[in-house]
Design an enzyme around this catalytic site. Structure first.
Site: not given
Ligand code: TRP
Length: 338
Positions: A119, A201, A204
């Site tokens: 992040k 995968k 979102k």
């Protein structure tokens, strides 16, 4: 108030971020299985808005998504009288315990967290202290409720390990204060992959056309499925290594119909990819439409939804306070007059 919480049941705690939309992958991998847990366990579903602001959010959008997410849980069939569905920021114990546990967590431990590294790379202009101590807030979420089981994906395993380490460290000093939580991994379902890059995968945080959002309308679902990546050999066969795109589509149908991908492949044998995609879209729409209709109904009745969240926050608060007061006493905070 009558509390529906049954303390003899094992406690399951799950935190869901109200950032971005939930995907079909979330539904198949997690949400749709939660209904089956509601009688055997005391389940707590927390909309973690405090975690969400570790990256910049637009206030109005975040507020809306919190309510929307709670609505999705209820629309998926979870009974808000049996499950505690609430917003993290409504229960101040999360923040209070988090401060205390910050003082029982080492910088070195947080520095090792791969999600923090990822992040901070992604949000290089905003590497704030909250992003760094995010796992401590997560540990607080879990430990506040004396949680036995935490349903998590692989990406959260490291955070759960840290939670266990913090709990054990605290218990080592003060005695058995916290239940040591374990991961809950339901029956291994199929992993749903990206429609555009089927070796990754479905997520979102990837571009819009790679995933199916739970609230996508039927025409959008059809369009996304139609554009899904396949391959050039035109044979319908389940073979994830060589045919990841086609295999992913077969897995989606299989998961939604409780079949195996091979069964689905056998049924569609000899048909073209167009037919396969049509089947995928039909199955997804058939599954999501009733949930979406219920969600729409709930969102139109904000007073009801708000009432559920308020009531459940009170229940969560009561549970949380039990742990928090004990912890505060253990660490030596001043007694309260009453
Ligand atoms: N960190 C989790 C995620 O990004 C969300 C989360 C916050 C969570 N608190 C939790 C998950 C407690 C499980 C238990 O997915």
């Amino acid at each position: 108030m009558e509390t529906p919480v049954a303390p003899q049941k094992k406690i399951i705690f799950s935190g869901i971020q109200p950032s971005g939309t939930l995907t079909l992958g979330n539904y198949i991998g997690a949400l749709r299985n939660f209904k089956k847990l509601e009688d055997e366990y005391q389940c707590i579903y927390c909309v973690v808005d405090m975690h969400a602001i570790t990256v910049r959010q637009e206030a109005a959008a975040l507020r809306k998504r919190c309510l929307e997410l709670a609505g999705i849980y209820i629309a998926s069939g979870l009974d808000p009288k049996k499950n505690v569905i609430y917003c993290q920021s409504h229960v101040s114990g999360h923040a209070e315990l988090s401060w205390i546990l910050n003082c029982f967590t080492y910088m070195g431990e947080l520095n090792r967290m791969t999600q923090f590294k990822d992040k901070s790379a992604k949000h290089a202009d905003n590497i704030n202290a909250g992003l760094f101590t995010y796992p401590v807030l997560m540990a607080s979420d879990i430990l506040l409720f004396q949680t036995d089981l935490v349903p998590i994906g692989a990406d959260q395993k490291q955070h759960l390990e840290l939670t266990r380490d913090i709990a054990q460290r605290f218990n080592g000093v003060y005695g058995d204060v916290f239940t040591i939580p374990e991961g809950y991994f339901g029956k291994v379902g199929s992993r749903i992959m990206s429609l555009q890059e089927p070796t990754r995968k479905m997520s979102k945080s990837d571009p819009e056309d790679t995933f199916i959002a739970l609230l996508d309308p039927p025409d959008v679902i059809r369009r996304k499925v139609k554009r899904a990546v396949t391959d050039s050999d035109a044979e319908i066969r389940f073979d994830p290594a060589n045919k990841p795109g086609v295999s992913n589509l077969l897995s989606i149908i299989a998961a939604l119909n409780d079949q195996t991908p091979d069964q689905v492949a056998a049924e569609l044998q000899g048909q073209g990819y167009g037919k396969l995609k049509e089947r995928v879209a039909d199955c997804v729409i058939a599954t999501l439409e009733p949930m979406q209709a219920e969600h729409k109904r709930l969102m139109a009745d904000k007073a009801y939804l708000q009432g559920v969240l308020d009531e459940n926050a009170q229940i969560a608060n009561k549970m949380a306070m039990k742990t928090l007061r004990k912890v505060q006493r253990k660490v030596g905070f001043a007694d309260r007059g009453r």
